[in-house]
Write an enzyme that holds these catalytic residues in place. Structure first.
Site, PDB file in Angstrom:
ATOM      1  N   ASN A   1       0.876  -1.182   0.000  1.00 58.77           N
ATOM      2  CA  ASN A   1       0.000   0.000   0.000  1.00 58.77           C
ATOM      3  C   ASN A   1       0.909   1.227   0.000  1.00 58.77           C
ATOM      4  OD1 ASN A   1      -1.747   2.083   0.597  1.00 58.77           O
ATOM      5  ND2 ASN A   1      -2.318   1.308   2.636  1.00 58.77           N
ATOM      6  N   TRP A   2       0.994   1.879  -1.153  1.00 57.27           N
ATOM      7  CA  TRP A   2       1.939   2.994  -1.276  1.00 57.27           C
ATOM      8  C   TRP A   2       1.397   4.300  -0.690  1.00 57.27           C
ATOM      9  CZ3 TRP A   2       4.284   2.397  -6.939  1.00 57.27           C
ATOM     10  CH2 TRP A   2       4.956   1.172  -7.009  1.00 57.27           C
ATOM     11  N   LYS A   3       0.155   4.253  -0.243  1.00 56.24           N
ATOM     12  CA  LYS A   3      -0.461   5.435   0.402  1.00 56.24           C
ATOM     13  C   LYS A   3      -0.254   6.692  -0.446  1.00 56.24           C
ATOM     14  CE  LYS A   3      -0.135   3.122   4.793  1.00 56.24           C
ATOM     15  NZ  LYS A   3      -0.054   3.199   6.250  1.00 56.24           N
TER      16      LYS A   3
ATOM     17  N   GLY B   1       2.730  -1.295   4.391  1.00 54.18           N
ATOM     18  CA  GLY B   1       2.722   0.144   4.116  1.00 54.18           C
ATOM     19  C   GLY B   1       4.119   0.648   3.858  1.00 54.18           C
TER      20      GLY B   1
ATOM     21  N   GLU C   1      -5.528  -5.420  10.578  1.00 47.52           N
ATOM     22  CA  GLU C   1      -4.534  -4.382  10.809  1.00 47.52           C
ATOM     23  C   GLU C   1      -4.819  -3.688  12.140  1.00 47.52           C
ATOM     24  OE1 GLU C   1      -2.578  -3.196   6.857  1.00 47.52           O
ATOM     25  OE2 GLU C   1      -4.152  -1.759   7.316  1.00 47.52           O
TER      26      GLU C   1
ATOM     27  N   GLY D   1       2.224   1.985  10.885  1.00 52.55           N
ATOM     28  CA  GLY D   1       3.128   3.120  10.755  1.00 52.55           C
ATOM     29  C   GLY D   1       3.833   3.499  12.048  1.00 52.55           C
TER      30      GLY D   1
ATOM     31  N   HIS E   1      -9.493   0.986   4.960  1.00 50.47           N
ATOM     32  CA  HIS E   1      -8.217   1.116   5.670  1.00 50.47           C
ATOM     33  C   HIS E   1      -8.423   2.006   6.899  1.00 50.47           C
ATOM     34  CE1 HIS E   1      -4.125   2.306   6.583  1.00 50.47           C
ATOM     35  NE2 HIS E   1      -3.759   1.215   5.959  1.00 50.47           N
TER      36      HIS E   1
ATOM     37  N   SER F   1       3.300  -2.420  10.407  1.00 46.43           N
ATOM     38  CA  SER F   1       4.748  -2.472  10.620  1.00 46.43           C
ATOM     39  C   SER F   1       5.373  -3.806  10.199  1.00 46.43           C
ATOM     40  CB  SER F   1       5.105  -2.131  12.074  1.00 46.43           C
ATOM     41  OG  SER F   1       4.674  -0.816  12.380  1.00 46.43           O
TER      42      SER F   1
ATOM     43  N   GLU G   1      -6.817   4.356   8.062  1.00 45.81           N
ATOM     44  CA  GLU G   1      -6.636   5.794   7.834  1.00 45.81           C
ATOM     45  C   GLU G   1      -7.892   6.395   7.219  1.00 45.81           C
ATOM     46  OE1 GLU G   1      -2.982   5.316   5.693  1.00 45.81           O
ATOM     47  OE2 GLU G   1      -1.996   4.749   7.557  1.00 45.81           O
TER      48      GLU G   1
END
Ligand code: PGA
Length: 257
Positions: free
Chosen positions: A9-11, A236, A169, A175, A97, A215, A99
């Site tokens: 997931n390159w965000k 991530g 998650e 992160g 997700h 992580s 976020e």
């Protein structure tokens, strides 16, 4: 047998040029991995999907998006539909997700609408679930998982659930550099599978793939995917770096269970 699946997931990272460079590197370094043994998905930002698709079109890498809207078209400024994602060559879509839940107020109802739309279009949703730190500390982890699974996956048929990927998650591990231990991941993921068995049946639940995310790094991937109910990872930060993502994928591909 559930095939291991590693997704990056390159965000909101990578310009188009950077995305092309990373995709080219992954294609070069991972070309010899057998797609029958491991699935590799990369999820760039919307702006780089088209160029990354061109780079990976003749490789064993697959394309995913990080989000989608549930309507097919219309006056929804800023949104992107499944039709558009299919048009651009995506096969996977990350849904719910943490976020998005945290910063964009996505509820389980929204997650459910999006997941069902993705399935209706023949795409594969990676549905994220997981508790926050305060929920874990209050002993609410299983309750949160019940809420996310029962409500997020409501009204999904038995046939369709087999195409869903679930990503466990824990929000406190995303992160933060603080990974759940392999035992914590296994405990939560076997619980998720038991919920699926209640919603569908045991045999169906056994076939659904559940990734771990939070992580994940080259140092912990092997132990995580060695767990019986950990079928891969949603990565991530470590997916933004060629060397670390390559190591993660290669190490995951070597685990035999
Ligand atoms: P992380 O992110 O690997 O940087 O913790 C995981 C994710 O957000 O899916």
């Amino acid at each position: 047998m559930r095939k291991t699946i590693i997704a990056g997931n390159w965000k909101m990272y990578k310009t188009i040029a950077e995305a092309i460079e990373l995709a080219n590197g992954l294609k070069r370094e991972l070309f010899d991995l057998n797609p029958q043994l491991i699935e590799i998905v990369i999820c760039p930002a919307f702006t780089a999907l088209s160029e990354v698709r061109d780079v990976i079109s003749d490789s064993n890498l697959q394309l995913g998006a990080q989000d989608v809207f549930w309507e097919d078209e219309g006056a929804f400024t800023g949104e992107v539909s499944c039709l558009m994602l299919k048009d651009i060559g995506c096969r996977f879509v990350i849904i719910g997700h943490s976020e998005r839940r945290q910063y964009f107020a996505e509820t389980n109802e929204v997650v459910n609408k999006k997941a069902r739309t993705v399935l209706r279009h023949g795409l594969i949703p990676i549905v994220c679930v997981g508790e926050t730190l305060s929920e874990r500390e209050k002993g609410l982890t299983f309750k949160v998982l019940e809420d996310h699974i029962y409500n997020g996956l409501k009204q999904i048929s038995k046939e369709d659930i087999l195409r869903v990927i679930i990503a466990y998650e824990p929000v406190w591990a995303i992160g933060t550099g603080r990974t759940a231990t392999a035992e914590q991941a296994q405990e939560a993921q076997s619980y998720i599978r038991s919920l699926l068995a209640k919603m569908y049946d045991k045999q169906t639940a056994q076939q659904v793939r559940i990734q771990y995310g939070g992580s994940v790094k080259p140092e912990n991937i092997s132990e995580l995917v060695s767990q019986p109910d950990v079928d891969g990872a949603l990565v991530g930060l470590a997916s933004l770096n060629l060397e670390s993502f390559v190591k993660i994928v290669k190490r995951a591909s070597q685990v035999r269970k």
